[in-house]
Design an enzyme around this catalytic site. Structure first.
Site, PDB file in Angstrom:
ATOM      1  N   TYR A  39       0.870  -1.196   0.000  1.00  0.00           N
ATOM      2  CA  TYR A  39       0.000   0.000   0.000  1.00  0.00           C
ATOM      3  C   TYR A  39       0.902   1.239   0.000  1.00  0.00           C
ATOM      4  O   TYR A  39       0.503   2.311  -0.456  1.00  0.00           O
ATOM      5  CB  TYR A  39      -0.948  -0.021   1.201  1.00  0.00           C
ATOM      6  N   LYS A  65      -2.649   8.481   3.312  1.00  0.00           N
ATOM      7  CA  LYS A  65      -3.884   8.339   4.102  1.00  0.00           C
ATOM      8  C   LYS A  65      -3.658   8.809   5.546  1.00  0.00           C
ATOM      9  O   LYS A  65      -4.570   9.354   6.165  1.00  0.00           O
ATOM     10  CB  LYS A  65      -4.385   6.892   4.084  1.00  0.00           C
TER      11      LYS A  65
HETATM   12  O1  0WD Z   1     -10.795  -0.975  -1.065  1.00  0.00           O
HETATM   13  C1  0WD Z   1     -11.055   0.133  -1.478  1.00  0.00           C
HETATM   14  N1  0WD Z   1     -11.482   0.303  -2.717  1.00  0.00           N
HETATM   15  C2  0WD Z   1     -10.889   1.304  -0.576  1.00  0.00           C
HETATM   16  C3  0WD Z   1     -10.881   2.571  -1.084  1.00  0.00           C
HETATM   17  C4  0WD Z   1     -10.729   1.043   0.877  1.00  0.00           C
HETATM   18  C5  0WD Z   1     -10.618   2.247   1.670  1.00  0.00           C
HETATM   19  C6  0WD Z   1     -10.580   3.481   1.113  1.00  0.00           C
HETATM   20  N2  0WD Z   1     -10.700   3.636  -0.255  1.00  0.00           N
HETATM   21  C7  0WD Z   1     -10.666   5.003  -0.775  1.00  0.00           C
HETATM   22  C8  0WD Z   1      -9.690   5.263  -1.895  1.00  0.00           C
HETATM   23  O2  0WD Z   1      -8.371   5.410  -1.426  1.00  0.00           O
HETATM   24  C9  0WD Z   1     -10.263   6.578  -2.425  1.00  0.00           C
HETATM   25  O3  0WD Z   1      -9.874   7.646  -1.577  1.00  0.00           O
HETATM   26  O4  0WD Z   1     -11.912   5.336  -1.311  1.00  0.00           O
HETATM   27  C10 0WD Z   1     -11.752   6.358  -2.281  1.00  0.00           C
HETATM   28  C11 0WD Z   1     -12.470   5.947  -3.545  1.00  0.00           C
HETATM   29  O5  0WD Z   1     -11.823   4.852  -4.115  1.00  0.00           O
HETATM   30  P1  0WD Z   1     -12.544   3.714  -4.980  1.00  0.00           P
HETATM   31  O6  0WD Z   1     -13.990   3.950  -5.045  1.00  0.00           O
HETATM   32  O7  0WD Z   1     -11.999   2.432  -4.481  1.00  0.00           O
HETATM   33  O8  0WD Z   1     -11.868   3.877  -6.408  1.00  0.00           O
HETATM   34  P2  0WD Z   1     -12.317   4.473  -7.829  1.00  0.00           P
HETATM   35  O9  0WD Z   1     -13.649   3.978  -8.225  1.00  0.00           O
HETATM   36  O10 0WD Z   1     -11.179   4.182  -8.756  1.00  0.00           O
HETATM   37  O11 0WD Z   1     -12.391   6.015  -7.526  1.00  0.00           O
HETATM   38  C12 0WD Z   1     -11.278   6.801  -7.258  1.00  0.00           C
HETATM   39  C13 0WD Z   1     -11.283   7.876  -8.284  1.00  0.00           C
HETATM   40  C14 0WD Z   1     -10.429   7.759  -9.534  1.00  0.00           C
HETATM   41  O12 0WD Z   1     -10.502   6.692 -10.243  1.00  0.00           O
HETATM   42  P3  0WD Z   1      -9.134   6.163 -11.049  1.00  0.00           P
HETATM   43  O13 0WD Z   1      -9.060   4.745 -10.566  1.00  0.00           O
HETATM   44  O14 0WD Z   1      -9.509   6.340 -12.483  1.00  0.00           O
HETATM   45  O15 0WD Z   1      -7.921   6.935 -10.653  1.00  0.00           O
HETATM   46  O16 0WD Z   1     -10.685   9.059  -7.840  1.00  0.00           O
HETATM   47  C15 0WD Z   1     -10.743   9.909  -8.954  1.00  0.00           C
HETATM   48  C16 0WD Z   1     -10.851   9.059 -10.185  1.00  0.00           C
HETATM   49  O17 0WD Z   1     -12.120   9.127 -10.711  1.00  0.00           O
HETATM   50  N3  0WD Z   1      -9.579  10.726  -9.161  1.00  0.00           N
HETATM   51  C17 0WD Z   1      -9.685  12.031  -9.400  1.00  0.00           C
HETATM   52  N4  0WD Z   1     -10.769  12.843  -9.457  1.00  0.00           N
HETATM   53  C18 0WD Z   1     -10.538  14.119  -9.757  1.00  0.00           C
HETATM   54  N5  0WD Z   1      -9.307  14.617  -9.978  1.00  0.00           N
HETATM   55  C19 0WD Z   1      -8.374  12.475  -9.611  1.00  0.00           C
HETATM   56  C20 0WD Z   1      -8.212  13.828  -9.913  1.00  0.00           C
HETATM   57  N6  0WD Z   1      -7.002  14.353 -10.140  1.00  0.00           N
HETATM   58  N7  0WD Z   1      -7.517  11.416  -9.494  1.00  0.00           N
HETATM   59  C21 0WD Z   1      -8.266  10.346  -9.217  1.00  0.00           C
END
Ligand code: 0WD
Length: 256
Positions: free
Chosen positions: A156, A163
């Site tokens: 991670y 985080k």
């Molecule tokens: O197990 C998990 N999936 C966990 C996620 C466990 C605990 C926490 N999280 C957190 C992540 O660290 C994140 O902070 O939850 C949050 C959402 O994550 P998610 O739903 O797992 O992931 P995803 O659907 O990929 O959404 C995150 C999105 C990005 O997607 P990608 O994968 O294409 O980078 O964050 C957005 C983007 O849509 N993102 C941005 N949005 C605006 N501006 C930017 C940016 N510069 N960079 C990434």
């Protein structure tokens, strides 16, 4: 004291597709009656995100890359014109260059460290600053974190460090904005298979280990994160700020 969000306006950041945690929270907020502005990062995600967002009646879609100050300014100008006031903001955004999650942490690059912190942490500060003037009636800011902030989760890496900074940022923002009745909290979610999770090596192993060790003997369902988002956005959580709330089936309480 209910979870009813009728008459409340919320903006959600971080919808990439239907598996995104942001999407589950957006659906929960919508069901509870909130009017939603949902953002997506860029043209690459536009088609998929827009189809999804516009499937929620009344929701509007906006593009905003949170690493760009001008896009944040433009978005909040638009939100002010369209909605007047804001009551909730969901920050569900994180990013680290993929290579940083493959190497040993000791080999983290200066640029990888900078990018991870800029997009995953500083963006919360800039969004909170832009949203606060619109939260005239008080408000709730919610971000997403993970246990890798506190304990070593192999691979991670720099995201864990980011985080930790994010959770600390939650506390400083909660202090600053508390006088305006704006609350700031983080949800620490157990692992969920999303687009972002695919970048983490051995994610399936992680899911398996979590389910085995967690007191509830299973992994968290994304809708449980959505429900906690609704709780934190609502008056039911009016006394809670600066906290990290675990929605991880209890995994974090275990010592062995
Ligand atoms: O197990 C998990 N999936 C966990 C996620 C466990 C605990 C926490 N999280 C957190 C992540 O660290 C994140 O902070 O939850 C949050 C959402 O994550 P998610 O739903 O797992 O992931 P995803 O659907 O990929 O959404 C995150 C999105 C990005 O997607 P990608 O994968 O294409 O980078 O964050 C957005 C983007 O849509 N993102 C941005 N949005 C605006 N501006 C930017 C940016 N510069 N960079 C990434």
């Amino acid at each position: 004291m209910t979870s009813n969000l009728d008459g409340r306006n919320a903006v959600v950041f971080g919808v990439a597709n239907k598996r995104s945690i942001a999407w589950a929270i957006a659906q929960g907020l919508h069901k509870a009656g909130a009017k939603l502005a949902i953002t997506y990062q860029n043209e690459r995600l536009e088609q998929e995100a827009k189809d999804l967002i516009l499937s929620l009646p009344g929701a509007e879609a906006f593009m905003c890359d949170v690493s760009k100050d001008e896009e944040i300014d433009q978005l909040f100008g638009e939100l002010k014109r369209r909605y007047g006031k804001l009551h909730a903001l969901v920050h569900s955004v994180a990013f680290a260059p993929a290579e940083e999650l493959k190497v040993d942490f000791v080999n983290t690059t200066r640029e990888g460290f900078r990018i991870a912190h800029d997009i995953s942490v500083y963006s919360l500060v800039s969004l909170a600053r832009a949203a606060a003037p619109l939260m005239e009636d008080g408000g709730s800011i919610i971000t997403m974190t993970y246990y890798g902030a506190e304990r070593v989760v192999p691979r991670y890496n720099v995201m864990g460090v980011a985080k930790a900074a994010l959770e600390c940022t939650v506390r400083y923002l909660a202090y600053d904005l508390g006088k305006h009745n704006i609350r700031v909290n983080a949800i620490s979610a157990g692992p969920i298979k999303t687009l972002a999770a695919r970048g983490i090596s051995d994610f399936s192993e992680m899911l398996k280990a979590h389910a085995e060790r967690a007191p509830l003997k299973r992994n968290v369902d994304v809708n449980e994160i959505g429900a906690t988002g609704v709780f934190l956005a609502s008056d039911a959580s009016s006394g809670i700020t600066g906290e990290v709330i675990y929605v991880d089936c209890g995994y974090n309480i275990m010592g062995f």
